[in-house]
Motif scaffolding. Structure first.
Motif, mmCIF file in Angstrom:
data_model
loop_
_atom_site.group_PDB
_atom_site.id
_atom_site.type_symbol
_atom_site.label_atom_id
_atom_site.label_comp_id
_atom_site.label_asym_id
_atom_site.label_seq_id
_atom_site.Cartn_x
_atom_site.Cartn_y
_atom_site.Cartn_z
ATOM 1 N N ARG A 57 -9.009 -36.488 1.955
ATOM 2 C CA ARG A 57 -8.047 -35.721 2.399
ATOM 3 C C ARG A 57 -9.154 -34.920 3.538
ATOM 4 N NH1 ARG A 57 -5.162 -30.453 -0.243
ATOM 5 N NH2 ARG A 57 -3.725 -30.081 1.560
ATOM 6 N N GLY A 58 -8.446 -34.701 4.632
ATOM 7 C CA GLY A 58 -9.335 -33.765 5.532
ATOM 8 C C GLY A 58 -10.035 -34.675 6.396
ATOM 9 N N ASP A 59 -10.389 -35.969 6.355
ATOM 10 C CA ASP A 59 -11.225 -36.636 7.243
ATOM 11 C C ASP A 59 -10.395 -36.957 8.540
ATOM 12 O OD1 ASP A 59 -12.924 -37.379 5.000
ATOM 13 O OD2 ASP A 59 -12.449 -39.376 4.863
ATOM 14 N N LYS A 60 -11.115 -36.827 9.782
ATOM 15 C CA LYS A 60 -10.534 -36.783 10.783
ATOM 16 C C LYS A 60 -10.855 -38.349 11.505
ATOM 17 C CE LYS A 60 -11.153 -33.880 14.041
ATOM 18 N NZ LYS A 60 -11.777 -32.924 15.028
ATOM 19 N N ILE A 61 -9.780 -39.039 11.607
ATOM 20 C CA ILE A 61 -9.799 -40.585 12.063
ATOM 21 C C ILE A 61 -10.235 -40.632 13.453
ATOM 22 C CG2 ILE A 61 -8.453 -42.861 12.054
ATOM 23 C CD1 ILE A 61 -9.031 -41.365 9.355
ATOM 24 N N SER A 97 -9.836 -38.123 17.515
ATOM 25 C CA SER A 97 -9.245 -36.614 18.070
ATOM 26 C C SER A 97 -8.507 -36.703 19.127
ATOM 27 C CB SER A 97 -10.822 -35.920 18.595
ATOM 28 O OG SER A 97 -11.436 -35.435 17.361
ATOM 29 N N GLU A 98 -7.824 -36.190 19.424
ATOM 30 C CA GLU A 98 -6.977 -35.977 20.782
ATOM 31 C C GLU A 98 -8.122 -36.343 21.991
ATOM 32 O OE1 GLU A 98 -3.736 -33.291 23.173
ATOM 33 O OE2 GLU A 98 -4.304 -32.911 21.205
ATOM 34 N N GLY A 99 -7.746 -37.092 22.729
ATOM 35 C CA GLY A 99 -8.421 -37.234 24.120
ATOM 36 C C GLY A 99 -9.516 -38.594 23.720
ATOM 37 N N ASP A 100 -9.541 -38.973 22.311
ATOM 38 C CA ASP A 100 -10.731 -40.158 22.216
ATOM 39 C C ASP A 100 -10.047 -41.240 22.689
ATOM 40 O OD1 ASP A 100 -12.274 -38.427 20.787
ATOM 41 O OD2 ASP A 100 -11.978 -39.342 18.908
ATOM 42 N N PRO A 101 -10.984 -42.445 23.315
ATOM 43 C CA PRO A 101 -10.379 -43.489 23.866
ATOM 44 C C PRO A 101 -9.363 -44.366 22.741
ATOM 45 C CG PRO A 101 -12.763 -43.818 23.481
ATOM 46 C CD PRO A 101 -12.360 -42.356 23.082
ATOM 47 N N ASP A 102 -8.462 -44.981 23.411
ATOM 48 C CA ASP A 102 -7.551 -45.986 22.602
ATOM 49 C C ASP A 102 -8.406 -47.218 22.117
ATOM 50 O OD1 ASP A 102 -5.543 -43.748 22.552
ATOM 51 O OD2 ASP A 102 -4.643 -44.857 24.499
ATOM 52 N N ASP A 103 -8.770 -47.624 20.885
ATOM 53 C CA ASP A 103 -9.578 -48.656 20.835
ATOM 54 C C ASP A 103 -8.887 -49.548 19.631
ATOM 55 O OD1 ASP A 103 -10.232 -46.712 19.347
ATOM 56 O OD2 ASP A 103 -12.564 -47.072 19.913
ATOM 57 N N PHE A 104 -8.171 -48.801 18.906
ATOM 58 C CA PHE A 104 -7.653 -49.399 17.493
ATOM 59 C C PHE A 104 -6.156 -49.076 17.453
ATOM 60 C CE2 PHE A 104 -12.123 -48.723 16.739
ATOM 61 C CZ PHE A 104 -12.707 -49.993 16.218
ATOM 62 N N VAL A 105 -5.404 -50.063 16.646
ATOM 63 C CA VAL A 105 -4.244 -49.970 16.200
ATOM 64 C C VAL A 105 -4.564 -49.630 14.806
ATOM 65 C CG1 VAL A 105 -1.770 -50.653 15.738
ATOM 66 C CG2 VAL A 105 -2.984 -50.987 17.825
ATOM 67 N N TYR A 106 -3.954 -48.448 13.995
ATOM 68 C CA TYR A 106 -3.887 -48.025 12.605
ATOM 69 C C TYR A 106 -2.755 -48.582 11.825
ATOM 70 C CZ TYR A 106 -8.091 -45.800 14.136
ATOM 71 O OH TYR A 106 -9.655 -45.726 14.859
ATOM 72 N N ILE A 107 -2.742 -48.990 10.787
ATOM 73 C CA ILE A 107 -1.642 -49.346 9.925
ATOM 74 C C ILE A 107 -1.857 -48.670 8.662
ATOM 75 C CG2 ILE A 107 -0.231 -51.001 8.843
ATOM 76 C CD1 ILE A 107 -0.605 -52.861 11.262
ATOM 77 N N ILE A 108 -1.194 -48.094 7.962
ATOM 78 C CA ILE A 108 -1.333 -47.040 7.000
ATOM 79 C C ILE A 108 -0.708 -48.001 5.636
ATOM 80 C CG2 ILE A 108 -0.875 -44.956 5.627
ATOM 81 C CD1 ILE A 108 -0.293 -43.612 7.996
ATOM 82 N N ARG A 109 -1.708 -48.358 4.804
ATOM 83 C CA ARG A 109 -1.324 -49.105 3.717
ATOM 84 C C ARG A 109 -0.964 -48.254 2.557
ATOM 85 N NH1 ARG A 109 -3.451 -54.840 3.246
ATOM 86 N NH2 ARG A 109 -2.337 -54.450 1.346
ATOM 87 N N LYS A 110 -1.692 -47.036 2.454
ATOM 88 C CA LYS A 110 -1.289 -46.217 1.095
ATOM 89 C C LYS A 110 -1.737 -44.806 1.713
ATOM 90 C CE LYS A 110 -2.246 -49.426 -2.572
ATOM 91 N NZ LYS A 110 -3.052 -49.876 -3.816
ATOM 92 N N GLY A 111 -0.908 -43.872 1.278
ATOM 93 C CA GLY A 111 -1.315 -42.547 1.368
ATOM 94 C C GLY A 111 -0.521 -41.978 2.646
ATOM 95 N N GLU A 112 -0.447 -40.794 3.002
ATOM 96 C CA GLU A 112 -0.067 -40.173 4.225
ATOM 97 C C GLU A 112 -1.095 -39.309 5.121
ATOM 98 O OE1 GLU A 112 2.441 -37.156 2.508
ATOM 99 O OE2 GLU A 112 3.836 -38.632 1.787
ATOM 100 N N PHE A 113 -0.936 -39.432 6.121
ATOM 101 C CA PHE A 113 -1.600 -38.537 7.410
ATOM 102 C C PHE A 113 -0.915 -37.686 7.985
ATOM 103 C CE2 PHE A 113 -3.753 -42.480 6.571
ATOM 104 C CZ PHE A 113 -5.356 -42.199 7.031
#
Length: 141
Positions: A114-118, A120-136
């Motif tokens: 909880r609280g980890d920053k994946i 930030s706004e403005g970072d380069p687009d280099d990945f697609v994320y798929i949430i397996r468990k949990g909420e963001f």
């Protein structure tokens, strides 16, 4: 002699890189802790990709009999669960099981508190994320 050896190694690497770019298409980069080959062993299939070292590497390996005896059932179950997850996801719904199985090799997994920053706004687009468990939560700065 040492300089000549380093130069010939660099020339050989440059030639290899050029040949690789002409004849081979890089589909994934594997690193420390990653594995490969289990899909072929579990499904009695030939290799689906060529594996070439990108730098000095140290590998551990198991022969087919040992792999199946020690890890086969657990690996097959885990692999199957991952394939099922991808086939059930809207992005991949309708894909064949074989194509969904190939995704397992490309996707990396990470865990976050909880609280980890994946990112930030403005970072380069280099990945697609798929949430397996949990909420963001998504926030705007």
């Amino acid at each position: 002699l040492h300089k000549l050896k380093r130069h010939s190694e660099r020339v050989r690497e440059d030639m290899y890189d050029k040949l690789e770019s002409i004849f081979l298409r890089k589909v994934a980069t594997l690193g420390e802790g990653d594995s490969f080959g289990e899909f072929a062993l579990l499904n009695n299939r030939s290799r689906s990709a060529t594996i070439i070292t990108d730098q000095w590497c140290q590998l551990g390996y198991l022969d087919e009999e040992s792999f199946k005896r020690i890890l086969g059932q657990a690996t097959a179950r885990s692999f199957g669960e991952q394939v099922d997850f991808f086939q059930g996801h809207p992005l991949f719904r309708g894909w064949t099981r074989m194509n969904a199985a190939k995704l397992v090799y490309f996707f990396k997994s990470s865990s976050h508190h909880r609280g980890d920053k994946i990112f930030s706004e403005g970072d380069p687009d280099d990945f697609v994320y798929i949430i397996r468990k949990g909420e963001f939560k998504l926030i705007k700065d």
